[in-house]
Design an enzyme around this catalytic site. Structure first.
Site, PDB file in Angstrom:
ATOM      1  N   THR A   1       0.744  -0.458  -5.155  1.00 12.36           N
ATOM      2  CA  THR A   1      -0.203   0.601  -5.526  1.00 12.36           C
ATOM      3  C   THR A   1       0.469   1.906  -5.961  1.00 12.36           C
ATOM      4  OG1 THR A   1      -0.438   1.271  -3.250  1.00 12.36           O
ATOM      5  CG2 THR A   1      -2.050  -0.291  -4.066  1.00 12.36           C
TER       6      THR A   1
ATOM      7  N   MET B   1       0.862  -1.198   0.000  1.00 11.14           N
ATOM      8  CA  MET B   1       0.000   0.000   0.000  1.00 11.14           C
ATOM      9  C   MET B   1       0.887   1.233   0.000  1.00 11.14           C
ATOM     10  SD  MET B   1      -2.876  -1.445  -0.009  1.00 11.14           S
ATOM     11  CE  MET B   1      -4.055  -0.140   0.218  1.00 11.14           C
ATOM     12  N   ASP B   2       1.375   1.563  -1.162  1.00 13.72           N
ATOM     13  CA  ASP B   2       2.354   2.627  -1.263  1.00 13.72           C
ATOM     14  C   ASP B   2       1.776   3.764  -2.088  1.00 13.72           C
ATOM     15  OD1 ASP B   2       4.732   3.535  -0.551  1.00 13.72           O
ATOM     16  OD2 ASP B   2       5.923   2.090  -1.696  1.00 13.72           O
ATOM     17  N   GLY B   3       2.466   4.857  -2.104  1.00 19.36           N
ATOM     18  CA  GLY B   3       2.057   5.944  -2.989  1.00 19.36           C
ATOM     19  C   GLY B   3       1.092   6.909  -2.322  1.00 19.36           C
TER      20      GLY B   3
END
Ligand SMILES: O=C(O)CCC(=O)C(=O)O
Ligand SMILES: [Fe+2]
Length: 476
Positions: free
Chosen positions: A412, A218-220
């Site tokens: 992501t 769950m990045d960004g």
């Protein structure tokens, strides 16, 4: 986007709103989805795209040359034939609300036929998630009361995530604009409708073998927040909402294991000031999540928090423990949230555990006279022939040992690296990068059609197009 702005400007004029009303935040998010409907010898056996109203502001739809779109009017389905060089403009629910029911979204569907494949392209224009949606003030007066209350789109998203979402919602759509509907009821119905739409999508794509385990980085969130001039925390808030939303998607698609990389050990070490409010937010969400009794119980979900949990604050550790205990009896869907996690740390931890176990066994054997590794390791090698610590030992001591190796890993943000996540477990995993959470079902679809060796069966392409740069930053 230019066309969308023009259309919205004309809508402003038609409604009597000040020019530029929809400019900026209210029309900032956009998504292009390309739908492919292959021919079917018996179209009655295919789902096509079931009855729904679009949940956004407006949709610009390019139908292609093959018939398939239908609208529901006076209890009947009416075909909307393609007109060359023309787009169909759909009114979405957000516009219905802003126009205070002056404009209403039409229920529509797309059907397949037995001869020709059909491709349509839908460009969805939506408000930014932190926008306030409400009937435009200029449309409210003594004779025209607001039909809907104001709400933040994030509220809408949470509502949408916590609604049961079933096909009955389509019946409710008839009452959707009821003048006397209680405010909360309106929101509830709205949530149900969107949930229904999501369900429609899921029904279409969940034909065929499903992946058993999907993992997410769950990045960004930070770059999303920066790009949209939001605080970092708001970006993370969306990330967490996305996490819970993916759980629901995953469940509805029949995926049994879902693993999320929520916080890395590095983020704990590098930005302690940032981590604290983040953990508070996390705590709030976990507690809220657990309060949603129906969610956890209805889904039979068992929750695990994995990582070096001693790095977390006491309240977070306690909440995590409580959640794990409270769901220990559930066994339908397994949700693992990795906090204070890094794959290298996990591997070291697993090797250490395995060695300790082995030394325990060896000591026991030695007490009984086996004399393993007493003086000469070479001799022992000759004796034993195999290593004492085997891959299966390491496997079983991994934090994430409760799940099989992931079939898909979704990152992501736009990064194409593994970011120290599940390095041990991803040898045969498909990797998707730069994928916004709401495109996850489509990615899963692509993946299981690759597996079936049926290319183009239902390929869907999506791009997130940033209105400012027109840069395609996501491709499914
Ligand atoms: O394929 C079509 O014609 C309809 C597409 C549609 O309604 C949608 O994507 O929301
Ligand atoms: Fe639609």
């Amino acid at each position: 986007m230019k066309l969308a702005s023009k259309i919205l400007e004309l809508i402003c004029e038609g409604l009597g709103l000040e020019s530029g009303y929809f400019e900026g935040k209210l029309s900032e998010s956009s998504l292009l989805a390309v739908n492919r409907y292959p021919p079917c010898p018996d179209p009655s056996l295919t789902l096509g795209l079931p009855k729904h109203c679009d949940p956004n502001l407006i949709t610009i739809l390019l139908q292609g040359e093959v018939r398939g779109l239908q609208v529901f009017k006076d209890g009947e389905w009416i075909g909307v034939g393609p007109v060359p060089q023309a787009f169909v403009i759909n009114i979405g629910y957000q516009l219905q609300i802003i126009s205070n029911n002056k404009l209403k979204g039409a229920e529509h569907r797309a059907v397949t036929n037995s001869r020709d494949a059909r491709t349509s392209a839908a460009f969805f224009v939506s408000p930014r998630p932190d926008s306030i949606i409400e009937p435009a003030k200029a449309l409210i007066n003594a004779d025209n009361h607001p039909v809907y209350r104001a709400f933040e789109l994030t509220e809408f998203i949470s509502n949408y995530m916590s609604t049961k979402g079933n096909s009955e919602a389509s019946k409710n759509s008839r009452d959707f604009g009821m003048r006397n509907a209680s405010k909360d009821k309106a929101i509830e119905i709205l949530g149900k409708l969107v949930s229904f739409l999501r369900k429609c999508m899921i029904n279409i794509i969940s034909v065929g073998p499903m992946p058993n385990h999907i993992a997410f980085i769950m990045d960004g969130n930070r770059s999303y927040a920066r790009k949209h001039n939001m605080g970092k925390l708001t970006g993370h808030k969306f990330g967490l909402l996305a996490l819970f939303s993916c759980v629901k998607y995953g469940y509805e698609l029949g995926v049994r294991y879902l693993t999320f990389y929520a916080f890395s050990i590095d983020s704990f070490k590098q930005n302690p000031d940032e981590v604290e409010p983040l953990m508070d937010l996390f705590l709030e969400y976990v507690q809220g999540f657990m309060k949603e009794e129906t969610f956890v119980n209805r889904y039979g979900m068992r929750v695990f928090f994995k990582g070096d949990l001693k790095l977390c604050s006491e309240p977070v550790r306690l909440a995590a423990k409580k959640a794990m205990l409270a769901t220990a009896q559930n066994s339908k869907i397994f949700l693992t949230i990795c906090v204070a996690y890094s794959s290298t740390n996990e591997i070291v931890h697993a090797v250490q555990e395995s060695c300790e176990e082995k030394w325990g066994e060896i000591s026991l054997l030695n007490e009984n006279g086996a004399n393993f590794y007493s003086t000469n390791p070479v001799e022992n090698e000759i004796n034993g022939g195999e290593s004492f610590v085997k891959i299966t030992d390491i496997d079983k001591n991994m934090y994430t040992a409760i799940a099989p190796d992931p079939d898909i890993l979704i990152h992501t943000s736009g990064e194409t690296r593994l970011s120290n996540f599940l390095l041990w477990q991803t040898t045969y995993t498909y990797l998707y990068c730069g994928l916004r959470w709401y495109l996850v079902p489509k990615a899963i679809d692509r993946m299981h059609h690759y597996d079936d060796q049926v290319p183009n069966q239902c390929a869907i392409v999506g791009h997130m197009i940033s209105p400012s740069t027109h840069k395609h930053d996501i491709t499914v």
